[in-house]
Write an enzyme that holds these catalytic residues in place. Structure first.
Site, PDB file in Angstrom:
ATOM      1  N   LYS A  75     -14.567   8.880  -3.312  1.00 23.24           N
ATOM      2  CA  LYS A  75     -15.802   9.202  -2.575  1.00 23.24           C
ATOM      3  C   LYS A  75     -16.328  10.573  -2.956  1.00 23.24           C
ATOM      4  O   LYS A  75     -17.540  10.769  -3.133  1.00 23.24           O
ATOM      5  CB  LYS A  75     -15.542   9.155  -1.060  1.00 23.24           C
ATOM      6  CG  LYS A  75     -15.252   7.748  -0.554  1.00 23.24           C
ATOM      7  CD  LYS A  75     -14.684   7.739   0.858  1.00 23.24           C
ATOM      8  CE  LYS A  75     -13.978   6.408   1.098  1.00 23.24           C
ATOM      9  NZ  LYS A  75     -13.149   6.392   2.308  1.00 23.24           N
ATOM     10  N   LYS A 132      -8.290  14.158   5.388  1.00 19.03           N
ATOM     11  CA  LYS A 132      -7.509  12.910   5.329  1.00 19.03           C
ATOM     12  C   LYS A 132      -6.481  13.020   6.436  1.00 19.03           C
ATOM     13  O   LYS A 132      -6.353  14.064   7.065  1.00 19.03           O
ATOM     14  CB  LYS A 132      -6.841  12.738   3.963  1.00 19.03           C
ATOM     15  CG  LYS A 132      -6.083  13.989   3.477  1.00 19.03           C
ATOM     16  CD  LYS A 132      -5.485  13.791   2.078  1.00 19.03           C
ATOM     17  CE  LYS A 132      -6.439  14.014   0.934  1.00 19.03           C
ATOM     18  NZ  LYS A 132      -6.544  12.902   0.012  1.00 19.03           N
ATOM     19  N   HIS A 138       0.795  -1.230   0.000  1.00 19.98           N
ATOM     20  CA  HIS A 138       0.000   0.000   0.000  1.00 19.98           C
ATOM     21  C   HIS A 138       0.822   1.272   0.000  1.00 19.98           C
ATOM     22  O   HIS A 138       0.260   2.366   0.024  1.00 19.98           O
ATOM     23  CB  HIS A 138      -0.912   0.057   1.230  1.00 19.98           C
ATOM     24  CG  HIS A 138      -1.993  -0.970   1.239  1.00 19.98           C
ATOM     25  ND1 HIS A 138      -3.259  -0.726   0.748  1.00 19.98           N
ATOM     26  CD2 HIS A 138      -2.003  -2.244   1.661  1.00 19.98           C
ATOM     27  CE1 HIS A 138      -4.001  -1.806   0.887  1.00 19.98           C
ATOM     28  NE2 HIS A 138      -3.259  -2.755   1.444  1.00 19.98           N
ATOM     29  N   LYS A 158       1.026  14.420   1.993  1.00 16.36           N
ATOM     30  CA  LYS A 158      -0.306  14.778   1.491  1.00 16.36           C
ATOM     31  C   LYS A 158      -0.452  16.290   1.303  1.00 16.36           C
ATOM     32  O   LYS A 158      -1.421  16.768   0.741  1.00 16.36           O
ATOM     33  CB  LYS A 158      -1.389  14.255   2.437  1.00 16.36           C
ATOM     34  CG  LYS A 158      -1.434  12.718   2.527  1.00 16.36           C
ATOM     35  CD  LYS A 158      -2.495  12.248   3.521  1.00 16.36           C
ATOM     36  CE  LYS A 158      -2.439  10.763   3.808  1.00 16.36           C
ATOM     37  NZ  LYS A 158      -3.110   9.942   2.772  1.00 16.36           N
TER      38      LYS A 158
HETATM   39  O1  73E Z   1      -2.820   5.775  -0.719  1.00 10.53           O
HETATM   40  C1  73E Z   1      -3.343   5.095   0.399  1.00 10.53           C
HETATM   41  C2  73E Z   1      -4.209   3.951  -0.087  1.00 10.53           C
HETATM   42  O2  73E Z   1      -5.336   4.426  -0.782  1.00 10.53           O
HETATM   43  C3  73E Z   1      -2.213   4.558   1.258  1.00 10.53           C
HETATM   44  O3  73E Z   1      -1.453   5.634   1.755  1.00 10.53           O
HETATM   45  C4  73E Z   1      -2.793   3.758   2.419  1.00 10.53           C
HETATM   46  O4  73E Z   1      -3.566   2.680   1.866  1.00 10.53           O
HETATM   47  C5  73E Z   1      -4.684   3.110   1.094  1.00 10.53           C
HETATM   48  C6  73E Z   1      -5.451   1.890   0.657  1.00 10.53           C
HETATM   49  O5  73E Z   1      -4.749   1.160  -0.287  1.00 10.53           O
HETATM   50  C7  73E Z   1      -1.744   3.215   3.301  1.00 10.53           C
HETATM   51  N1  73E Z   1      -1.797   3.141   4.644  1.00 10.53           N
HETATM   52  C8  73E Z   1      -0.660   2.571   5.039  1.00 10.53           C
HETATM   53  N2  73E Z   1       0.078   2.313   3.997  1.00 10.53           N
HETATM   54  N3  73E Z   1      -0.587   2.733   2.905  1.00 10.53           N
HETATM   55  C9  73E Z   1      -0.286   2.264   6.412  1.00 10.53           C
HETATM   56  C10 73E Z   1       1.007   1.858   6.703  1.00 10.53           C
HETATM   57  C11 73E Z   1       1.360   1.560   7.999  1.00 10.53           C
HETATM   58  C12 73E Z   1       0.436   1.674   9.022  1.00 10.53           C
HETATM   59  C13 73E Z   1      -0.865   2.073   8.745  1.00 10.53           C
HETATM   60  C14 73E Z   1      -1.212   2.376   7.434  1.00 10.53           C
END
Ligand code: 73E
Length: 831
Positions: free
Chosen positions: A682, A567, A374, A573
């Site tokens: 959204k 967010k 992610h 961001k």
């Molecule tokens: O871009 C988002 C993405 O839409 C991304 O930053 C987020 O995941 C969303 C769903 O795919 C995300 N969160 C984390 N890494 N990517 C994360 C990492 C460590 C702890 C908690 C959250």
């Protein structure tokens, strides 16, 4: 099954079996029964909270009946299932969703109305289940909704935190955190399963011995032991009988905790030890996109993974299938690297406990797991120090060394004499102390690795996982673009828009097949439709304005352009860039004549989001937003031309009010940093336009809705490295408009300038890692265009309609179908 009822008594069971209420009267009967028995109240002391609890108990009963039927069916059909392992499930409220999906919204609404309550007031009583930080956790919530709604047999596995993400208050402009004890009034949406209790070990040591067959085997003699207790949350699909399960684990002391201490009279310390067990699942780590290597976090991860795998393996063993069938029956998806230890745990179960050969076991493991990445942010990638890891999970570390050995042997053969390659891809990083690279372990132990939007999936292949593409080839790496559930994010959040769309589609079928939105496209030019659409937007803006009035005491005009950025607060961001541009706007208006002011498009700049409690820079950004708000909102020269609002404690429920009320929402991450983003989807789905960078899912949204319906700006991902390098080593001047903003802050316009020293340095100095200065001019230009275009109301609304009509792709149902077909290899269960 031993506890099964003898045949002779079954008729009676069938006769008196619980049925789902089908009409208003049946619901009301259930409601009153729960008020008077479950809650021990009466019509003389039933407040909104009690009424909410009673109504949710009635709906819960209904869900449980459907849940039981579904689970029985899935057991009988014995098809392949998916298990979605996520350390976060940001579910929000359950009641409205349960009523909608079960198709009893009207019955319950009118039902409680007759009994003296307003359904809206009852819904407001429910605390959010906020077991997540942001996008990653909310994605998991949308995914379980879609898995159920598309009739796939699938469960979620997570942790039942006693405290969800902290609550945020703003005091003197600063974020103040307080604990979110969401279980205070009991939780009707969970079913405790005290009988499903699984022992989980930590610490201890490993011992080698020779077994009966003369084989040397290793066993783990654990030190500490705790119990995992299952809590099941029914997940109802929309317009289907399918009700899947989300199983959350809570940690409890083992029943016979430390008897020795107890018997030797050291009662207090034995109770203290037992309380320690409960801390494992006590609190969600409040960091988004950030890794903090705390031992308790690793304990949480192993606790949850060990309990889940034990449960999955136990269920598989009941079918008496051979182990070679395992991955034909079971797919496990790893939501980021947080559950990566599952790969090692399954190998351990198969080899150490079940006696399989290493290679046979490893084949099963790798064909079972899929891994979703992610983020590419280096500070978010999990690496555990070897000493910490080996102390907590000694046997797992040995297994990791073995996995690594076999992997590196293979790489060595493919790339002989490439020592650098071996060091680069090794699961163990040779730093001091050494570190276990969890993402590498996840790739090596999975058959598919996916990113969450096209750009992101390309980036992981060319940057952080480049070497692994060279080793495994490109087939292992793929993309599944994120999606959102239209049930919550269109119908529940925006019932009026949903109704208007239904009037043109002919039914609510678009909630099951979002591509049907396309049917409203022709009406983008229909004046009557445009007017209705605009009225709904106004209504939604008024709803948000009321929330702002209540929470912030600020009056905002619904005729102004609502510009929203909500967010998690993070430098990547770029909320700092947004507030700098707000200051720029303020300075510009201040310098205008009365005549010039007539041309200004009035704006309400709305911010919201939590900062990780230990993230100093993010907290400074929040403080600046609130300070600007203080100054601007009371400036008589400005009036309604500009208002600045920070909405405290942004969460799922507030998002449901905020998303339908935007004219513009901002998704302005430095190109290449936001993997996907889902709130962008959204906002557009609710008829707002995007001001954004060429990043994450913004790119695919642009492709779907047309580039004339989005305001894009800024440098592209491919230039980022170069720009950073330029700034680092050459003298690149800072953008002059940004300089004016900084001068204003440093001149004390927004209070004590010293507060903002490091924030200002982060965009000046010779760093500006997130390219705020580099993108500032094109950001201001894009803002100008927004101001101009918003003046033509009809064209604006028409663009919004066209955008919504083309958002079908971003349903999480589509995403789940892609996972099911290309990663999980599972089929929906037939009726
Ligand atoms: O871009 C988002 C993405 O839409 C991304 O930053 C987020 O995941 C969303 C769903 O795919 C995300 N969160 C984390 N890494 N990517 C994360 C990492 C460590 C702890 C908690 C959250």
């Amino acid at each position: 099954f031993e506890a099964s009822i003898p045949a002779a008594s079954r008729d009676l069971w069938q006769q008196f079996g619980v049925t789902e209420f089908q009409d208003k009267e049946a619901f009301q009967k259930e409601f009153i029964r729960h008020v008077e028995t479950t809650l021990a109240r009466s019509m003389y002391n039933c407040d909104d909270l009690a009424a909410y609890l009673a109504a949710s108990q009635a709906i819960r009963d209904r869900l449980i009946v459907a849940w039981n039927k579904t689970q029985q069916k899935h057991t009988t059909k014995d098809q392949k299932r998916v298990y979605y392992l996520s350390l976060e499930f940001l579910m929000g409220r359950a009641m409205d969703n349960a009523m909608l999906n079960a198709g009893v919204k009207d019955i319950t609404k009118t039902g409680v109305d007759d009994l003296g309550f307003k359904i809206e007031d009852l819904l407001e009583q429910e605390p959010d289940a906020a077991l997540g930080n942001g996008g990653l956790g909310r994605l998991a919530a949308c995914f379980v909704d879609s898995i159920a709604s598309t009739n796939y047999p699938g469960w979620g596995y997570g942790l039942r935190y006693q405290y969800g993400i902290f609550k945020q208050r703003i005091v003197d402009g600063y974020q103040v955190e307080s604990p979110d004890y969401w279980l205070a009034f009991s939780n009707p949406w969970e079913i405790p399963r005290y009988e499903i209790a699984i022992d989980v070990m930590f610490y201890g040591y490993t011992r080698k011995y020779t077994n009966d067959q003369g084989k040397t085997v290793s066993i783990w003699e654990g030190g500490e032991q705790v119990q995992a207790i299952a809590y099941d949350v029914p997940v109802p699909g929309y317009d289907t009988e399918t009700t899947n399960n989300l199983r959350l684990w809570a940690s409890k002391p083992t029943r016979e905790f430390d008897f020795e201490k107890f018997n030797s009279g050291d009662y207090e310390s034995s109770v203290r030890e037992s309380q320690k067990a409960e801390t494992i699942s006590a609190v969600l780590y409040p960091n988004d996109n950030f890794y903090s290597g705390k031992e308790l976090r690793l304990k949480q991860q192993y606790f949850w993974v060990a309990a889940s795998l034990n449960d999955i393996v136990r269920r598989f063993k009941k079918t008496h299938r051979p182990w070679s069938d395992f991955s034909d029956q079971i797919a496990i998806q790893l939501n980021d690297t947080h559950p990566t230890i599952a790969i090692v745990e399954l190998q351990r179960i198969l080899v150490d406990m079940e006696g399989l050969e290493w290679d046979a076991a490893w084949e099963i493991v790798t064909s079972t797991f899929g891994y979703t990445n992610h983020t590419v942010l280096p500070e978010a990638l999990e690496k555990w120090p070897v000493p910490l890891f080996g102390n907590l999970l000694p046997r797992h570390l040995e297994i990791i060394y073995n996995i690594n050995l076999f992997f590196l042997q293979k790489v060595e053969k493919m790339f002989p004499k490439d020592r650098d390659m071996l060091a680069r891809v090794s699961i163990i990083e040779e730093s001091s102390p050494q570190q276990v690279r969890m993402a590498y372990l996840a790739i090596i132990g999975s058959h598919k690795v996916n990113g969450v939007a096209e750009l992101h999936s390309d980036l992981i292949k060319t940057t952080i996982f480049k070497d692994f593409v060279a080793i495994y080839g490109t087939d292992k790496f793929m993309n599944v673009t994120n999606g959102i559930t239209p049930r919550r994010w269109l119908h529940q959040a925006n019932p009026k828009l949903s109704e208007l769309i239904a009037s043109k589609v002919g039914s609510y079928s678009f909630l099951k097949d979002l591509t049907l939105l396309k049917k409203v496209e022709p009406f983008a030019k229909d004046p009557e439709f445009i007017e209705k659409w605009a009225d709904i937007k106004k209504f939604n803006k008024a709803r948000l304005a009321a929330l702002i009035k209540k929470n912030n005491g600020i009056d905002v005009s619904v005729d102004a352009l609502f510009d929203v950025q909500v967010k998690r607060i993070h430098e990547y961001k770029r909320q700092q860039m947004n507030i700098f541009s707000v200051i720029h706007r303020y300075l510009t208006i201040k310098a205008m004549s009365a005549e010039e002011k007539k041309d200004v498009t009035p704006r309400v700049c709305i911010f919201g989001g939590k900062s990780a409690p230990g993230y100093y820079m993010a907290k400074t950004i929040i403080k600046l937003i609130n300070s600007v708000s203080e100054v601007v909102n009371k400036d008589a020269d400005i009036g309604d031309l500009l208002k600045v609002v920070f909405i405290a404690d942004y969460n799922v429920s507030k998002a449901e009010i905020i998303c339908p009320a935007s004219d513009i929402s901002q998704h302005i991450s430095t190109a290449g940093t936001e993997a996907s983003g889902t709130s962008n989807m959204k906002f557009v789905l609710n008829g707002g336009l995007i001001l954004g960078t060429v990043d994450g899912a913004n790119i695919e949204i642009t492709r779907e809705i047309g580039e004339e319906n989005i305001f894009l700006f800024g440098h592209l991902a491919e230039s980022v490295d170069d720009l950073r390098h330029q700034r680092r080593f050459n003298d690149v001047p800072i953008n002059p408009d940004l300089q004016k903003v900084i001068d204003a802050i440093e001149g004390g316009m927004f209070g004590d300038k010293d507060i903002y020293g490091s924030l200002i340095y982060s965009v000046t100095g010779n760093r500006d890692y997130y390219l705020v200065s580099d993108d500032f001019q094109s950001y201001l230009d894009a803002q100008k265009l927004v101001d101009k275009d918003f003046k033509d109301k009809t064209t604006w609304v028409s663009r919004c309609i066209t955008a919504v009509a083309n958002m079908g792709f971003f349903s999480s149902d589509r995403a789940i179908n892609e996972y099911a077909e290309s990663i999980w290899n599972i089929e929906p269960v037939a009726k």
